[in-house]
Design a protein around this motif. Structure first.
Motif, short mmCIF file in Angstrom:
data_model
loop_
_atom_site.label_atom_id
_atom_site.label_comp_id
_atom_site.label_asym_id
_atom_site.label_seq_id
_atom_site.Cartn_x
_atom_site.Cartn_y
_atom_site.Cartn_z
N SER A 105 0.88 -1.17 0.00
CA SER A 105 0.00 0.00 0.00
C SER A 105 0.91 1.22 0.00
CB SER A 105 -0.87 0.01 1.25
OG SER A 105 -1.72 -1.09 1.25
N VAL A 106 0.76 2.07 -1.00
CA VAL A 106 1.66 3.21 -1.15
C VAL A 106 0.85 4.49 -1.27
CG1 VAL A 106 3.43 4.26 -2.62
CG2 VAL A 106 3.36 1.78 -2.36
N ALA A 107 1.27 5.51 -0.52
CA ALA A 107 0.67 6.84 -0.63
C ALA A 107 1.80 7.86 -0.62
CB ALA A 107 -0.29 7.10 0.51
N VAL A 108 1.76 8.78 -1.59
CA VAL A 108 2.76 9.84 -1.66
C VAL A 108 2.01 11.16 -1.81
CG1 VAL A 108 4.70 10.78 -2.98
CG2 VAL A 108 4.41 8.31 -2.82
N VAL A 109 2.32 12.11 -0.96
CA VAL A 109 1.72 13.45 -1.04
C VAL A 109 2.86 14.45 -1.15
CG1 VAL A 109 0.24 15.15 0.09
CG2 VAL A 109 -0.23 12.71 0.38
N VAL A 110 2.77 15.34 -2.15
CA VAL A 110 3.82 16.34 -2.39
C VAL A 110 3.16 17.72 -2.38
CG1 VAL A 110 5.57 17.14 -4.00
CG2 VAL A 110 5.11 14.69 -3.81
N PHE A 111 3.77 18.64 -1.64
CA PHE A 111 3.30 20.02 -1.59
C PHE A 111 4.33 20.88 -2.32
CE2 PHE A 111 1.71 17.85 2.14
CZ PHE A 111 0.35 18.14 2.10
N SER A 112 3.88 21.61 -3.33
CA SER A 112 4.81 22.44 -4.10
C SER A 112 5.07 23.76 -3.38
CB SER A 112 4.24 22.73 -5.49
OG SER A 112 3.17 23.65 -5.39
N GLU A 113 6.05 24.49 -3.91
CA GLU A 113 6.37 25.82 -3.39
C GLU A 113 5.17 26.75 -3.48
OE1 GLU A 113 10.82 27.72 -3.84
OE2 GLU A 113 9.65 27.37 -5.64
N ALA A 114 4.35 26.54 -4.50
CA ALA A 114 3.18 27.41 -4.72
C ALA A 114 1.96 26.92 -3.94
CB ALA A 114 2.87 27.45 -6.21
N ASN A 115 2.18 26.03 -2.97
CA ASN A 115 1.12 25.47 -2.13
C ASN A 115 0.09 24.65 -2.90
OD1 ASN A 115 2.08 26.29 0.37
ND2 ASN A 115 1.11 28.30 0.17
N HIS A 116 0.54 24.00 -3.97
CA HIS A 116 -0.31 23.05 -4.69
C HIS A 116 -0.02 21.67 -4.09
CE1 HIS A 116 -1.64 25.71 -7.99
NE2 HIS A 116 -0.50 26.35 -7.70
N THR A 117 -1.06 20.85 -4.01
CA THR A 117 -0.90 19.52 -3.45
C THR A 117 -1.03 18.50 -4.57
OG1 THR A 117 -1.94 20.28 -1.42
CG2 THR A 117 -1.77 17.92 -1.73
N TYR A 118 -0.10 17.56 -4.62
CA TYR A 118 -0.11 16.48 -5.59
C TYR A 118 -0.07 15.18 -4.80
CZ TYR A 118 1.27 20.28 -8.64
OH TYR A 118 1.32 21.46 -9.32
N ALA A 119 -0.92 14.22 -5.19
CA ALA A 119 -0.98 12.99 -4.41
C ALA A 119 -1.08 11.78 -5.33
CB ALA A 119 -2.18 13.02 -3.48
N PHE A 120 -0.47 10.70 -4.89
CA PHE A 120 -0.59 9.40 -5.55
C PHE A 120 -0.89 8.39 -4.45
CE2 PHE A 120 1.23 5.24 -6.18
CZ PHE A 120 0.63 4.85 -7.35
N GLY A 121 -1.86 7.56 -4.69
CA GLY A 121 -2.17 6.50 -3.73
C GLY A 121 -2.57 5.25 -4.46
N HIS A 122 -2.17 4.15 -3.94
CA HIS A 122 -2.53 2.87 -4.55
C HIS A 122 -3.28 2.08 -3.51
CE1 HIS A 122 -1.99 -1.17 -6.20
NE2 HIS A 122 -1.93 -0.54 -7.35
N LEU A 123 -4.49 1.95 -3.53
CA LEU A 123 -5.56 2.28 -4.45
C LEU A 123 -5.91 3.76 -4.44
CD1 LEU A 123 -7.78 -0.79 -3.71
CD2 LEU A 123 -6.56 -0.36 -5.78
N SER A 124 -5.96 4.38 -3.31
CA SER A 124 -6.10 5.83 -3.23
C SER A 124 -5.39 6.28 -1.96
CB SER A 124 -7.57 6.26 -3.20
OG SER A 124 -8.14 6.00 -1.93
N VAL A 125 -5.05 7.56 -1.90
CA VAL A 125 -4.38 8.06 -0.70
C VAL A 125 -5.28 7.87 0.52
CG1 VAL A 125 -3.45 10.12 0.43
CG2 VAL A 125 -2.96 9.70 -1.98
N ASP A 126 -6.58 8.19 0.37
CA ASP A 126 -7.52 8.03 1.47
C ASP A 126 -7.58 6.58 1.94
OD1 ASP A 126 -8.15 10.71 1.43
OD2 ASP A 126 -9.91 10.45 0.16
N ALA A 127 -7.64 5.66 1.00
CA ALA A 127 -7.74 4.24 1.36
C ALA A 127 -6.49 3.79 2.12
CB ALA A 127 -7.93 3.39 0.11
N VAL A 128 -5.33 4.19 1.64
CA VAL A 128 -4.08 3.80 2.30
C VAL A 128 -4.01 4.40 3.70
CG1 VAL A 128 -1.56 3.97 2.24
CG2 VAL A 128 -2.82 3.49 0.14
N LEU A 129 -4.30 5.70 3.81
CA LEU A 129 -4.22 6.36 5.11
C LEU A 129 -5.23 5.78 6.10
CD1 LEU A 129 -3.64 10.08 4.06
CD2 LEU A 129 -1.96 8.40 4.84
N ARG A 130 -6.45 5.54 5.65
CA ARG A 130 -7.48 4.99 6.55
C ARG A 130 -7.17 3.57 6.98
NH1 ARG A 130 -12.73 7.84 3.95
NH2 ARG A 130 -12.30 9.82 4.92
N SER A 131 -6.48 2.82 6.14
CA SER A 131 -6.17 1.44 6.54
C SER A 131 -5.11 1.41 7.63
CB SER A 131 -5.72 0.62 5.33
OG SER A 131 -4.50 1.10 4.82
#
Length: 183
Positions: A51-77
């Motif tokens: 289970s992999v989740a990656v969250v990246v915050f840019s300098e401009a305060n943009h959020t980019y996320a990758f989750g397998h199956l989803s970031v929410d699913a990985v974090l909640r598990s």
């Protein structure tokens, strides 16, 4: 040499890992590295089942996320939201992740059905072998010894045998064309 071949980039080189001062170069590097990071995370998840989740915050305060199956699913598990019951298989929220989630569930269900059918067919075969007891061929099996579940399979096998024998007989009885005479 690279310039003579029409290449303008410096290609792949080792760089010193430190902050890039030029804002445009920093943004380009961020975009490329973020894509590479997400690709690696995806490969890790697919190759190992992690289970992999990656969250990246840019300098401009943009959020980019990758989750397998989803970031929410990985974090909640791993860290259920307080006051919320942890689901056994959390449903992802975003686009392709949702499709992949349901495809995996469907594949698991179909795999279970296939395994159950294979087990059932092994049982049917074993009972037919048992009903054959002492007879030379499977089609001579004692039909009375077979149960309701085995009879339809036995009938299908007999029909398939009958059709194969019929085709073979027809091929043997069909008029043969005369041989060609070569001069």
């Amino acid at each position: 040499m690279a310039h003579l071949l029409g290449r303008t980039s410096m290609g792949r080189q080792r760089i010193e890992i430190r902050r890039i001062d030029n804002k445009e170069r920093r943004q380009v590097t961020f975009t490329k590295r973020r894509g590479g990071l997400f690709k690696k995370a995806s490969e890790l998840a697919l190759l190992t089942g992690a289970s992999v989740a990656v969250v990246v915050f840019s300098e401009a305060n943009h959020t980019y996320a990758f989750g397998h199956l989803s970031v929410d699913a990985v974090l909640r598990s791993y860290a259920p939201v307080p006051g919320e019951a942890a689901a056994a298989a959390p449903v992802p929220v975003h686009g392709e992740d949702v499709d992949l989630h349901w495809l995996r569930i469907a594949a698991d269900e179909i795999g279970a059905q296939v395994a159950a059918e294979q087990a059932r067919m092994r049982g049917v075969a074993a009972q037919i072998v048992q009903a054959k007891a002492g007879r030379r061929f499977w089609w001579e099996a004692d039909v009375d010894a077979l149960g309701e579940a085995q009879l339809p399979e036995f009938v299908k096998a007999l029909k398939k045998l009958r059709d194969n024998v019929g085709r073979h007989v027809n091929a043997l009885l069909a008029p043969q064309p005369p041989p060609l005479l070569l001069q």
